[in-house]
Motif scaffolding. Structure first.
Motif, short mmCIF file in Angstrom:
data_model
loop_
_atom_site.label_atom_id
_atom_site.label_comp_id
_atom_site.label_asym_id
_atom_site.label_seq_id
_atom_site.Cartn_x
_atom_site.Cartn_y
_atom_site.Cartn_z
N HIS A 1 0.82 -1.23 0.00
CA HIS A 1 0.00 0.00 0.00
C HIS A 1 0.85 1.28 0.00
CE1 HIS A 1 -3.18 -2.92 0.79
NE2 HIS A 1 -2.34 -3.43 1.65
N GLU B 1 -6.27 -7.90 -0.58
CA GLU B 1 -4.93 -7.43 -0.97
C GLU B 1 -4.88 -7.09 -2.45
OE1 GLU B 1 -3.30 -6.32 1.15
OE2 GLU B 1 -3.13 -7.58 2.94
N GLU C 1 -2.44 0.37 8.01
CA GLU C 1 -1.57 -0.70 7.52
C GLU C 1 -0.35 -0.15 6.78
OE1 GLU C 1 -3.51 -3.37 4.77
OE2 GLU C 1 -1.69 -4.56 4.45
N HIS D 1 2.38 -7.15 4.81
CA HIS D 1 1.03 -6.61 4.95
C HIS D 1 0.48 -6.86 6.35
CE1 HIS D 1 0.01 -5.77 0.66
NE2 HIS D 1 1.06 -6.54 0.48
#
Ligand SMILES: [Zn+2]
Length: 348
Positions: free
Chosen positions: A18, A121, A32, A86
């Motif tokens: 991300h 994801e 996250e 992640h």
């Protein structure tokens, strides 16, 4: 004589998931994208102490990077390893760590449950321009129908070894809950040409796990486990001994079911004793006295096998022999009509 192999730096690409306008999951208000960046930077800092390793980051700051580009960075760097970090989320109180390697997708038994996680994801694609065009081949790519290519299989063995080392570390060193090693079709794993693992550090949506992962202590501890696993993995690569302890890991994996309408088939078992980029003469003195070692080139790697037999109990005795000789990570591989299959399928 100086060996090229001795001077070689192993390139590890670290991918913090991300970034920027894609915060990842925001369970309990944690972000996250920030947590995984901190963990990745810590891993990189620790890994750099290992002179055999060169670290490459897909991002070092809060920027957005397309999924395909993350793989592209690793491919262009000719990386030996790709690790994507992640954090998970769920509407339940689920908690625990899990590690993913590339899988085939629709054949999985737990497909429905797993798919939910995969979509999460993979969903970052929608932040990318032209994503429909870019990934149009992803869902009907050849390997989703005919299985993995040989290079992908070789990479899968290595990815599994590392993923299982992560999970063992989280469980044994940190007493975190391990949800196991799983095989899934994550886009980011699909884009790379080298062994690749996607690790989910835990669930931000779980109150105490979220708090732990957002803390400096939690981030340092998780980074330390990942670092030590990567260091071990690279050492094993150097010694040509990376391989999977099949029994242990395959139990956790949804082995893809490959439909097969061949009536009669020849099944062969061999013990894989080593896997390496180095071409080693199959003389017994190179293999601790083992005779008739077979060398098979798979992509950029050579696999070394011992004891070619169609009898499974004979294969098991060959396996015990290799263990006695010190091949601690040896395992039995099965082949049906020349193609690698799972032991359970071979025994059918
Ligand atoms: Zn994520």
């Amino acid at each position: 004589m100086t060996s090229h192999a001795q001077n070689k730096k192993y390139i590890v690409v670290l991918d913090a998931g991300h970034g920027d306008h894609d915060p990842g999951n925001v369970g309990n208000g944690y972000r996250e994208k920030n947590i995984v960046l901190k963990v990745v930077l810590e891993i990189g800092k620790q890994l750099k102490k290992n002179k055999d390793i060169k670290v490459v980051y897909t991002r070092k700051t809060d920027v957005f990077i397309d999924l395909w580009k993350r793989g592209d960075i690793a491919n262009k760097a000719k990386a030996d390893l790709f690790v994507s970090v992640h954090c998970n989320s769920h509407s339940s109180n689920a908690y625990g760590t899990e590690s993913f390697v590339l899988g085939l997708g629709a054949n999985n038994k737990n497909f429905k449950v797993a798919q939910e996680f995969v979509q999460k994801e993979n969903s970052v694609i929608k932040f990318e321009k032209n994503y429909k065009e870019r990934y149009k081949n992803f869902n009907n790519s050849a390997e989703s129908k005919i299985g993995l290519s040989l290079v992908q299989e070789e990479n899968l063995d290595k990815s599994l070894a590392l993923a299982s080392s992560f999970q063992k570390g989280f469980k044994n060193k940190l007493k975190r809950k391990s949800r196991g090693v799983k095989q899934q079709r994550f886009v980011v794993l699909h884009q790379t040409y080298m062994p690749s693992v996607l690790v989910e550090l835990g669930f931000l949506t779980n109150k105490s796990e979220g708090r732990y992962l957002n803390s400096k202590r939690g981030q340092k501890q998780m980074a330390a486990v990942i670092t030590s696993s990567i260091n071990n993995y690279i050492n094993q690569l150097k010694l040509n001994t990376v391989s999977v302890n099949g029994d242990e890991i395959l139990a956790d994996i949804d082995t893809p079911v490959i439909e097969d309408d061949v009536e009669e088939s020849s099944v062969v078992f061999k013990v894989q004793i080593a896997s390496s980029k180095k071409r080693i003469a199959t003389k017994s003195y190179n293999f601790r006295g083992l005779r008739n070692v077979e060398r098979v080139k798979v992509g950029r790697y050579y696999k070394y096998y011992y004891g070619n037999t169609s009898n499974y109990s004979e294969a098991k005795s060959s396996f015990r022999k290799t263990k006695k000789k010190g091949y601690k990570s040896a395992f039995i591989a099965a082949f049906k009509d020349g193609k690698k299959v799972s032991i359970s399928e071979a025994l059918k």
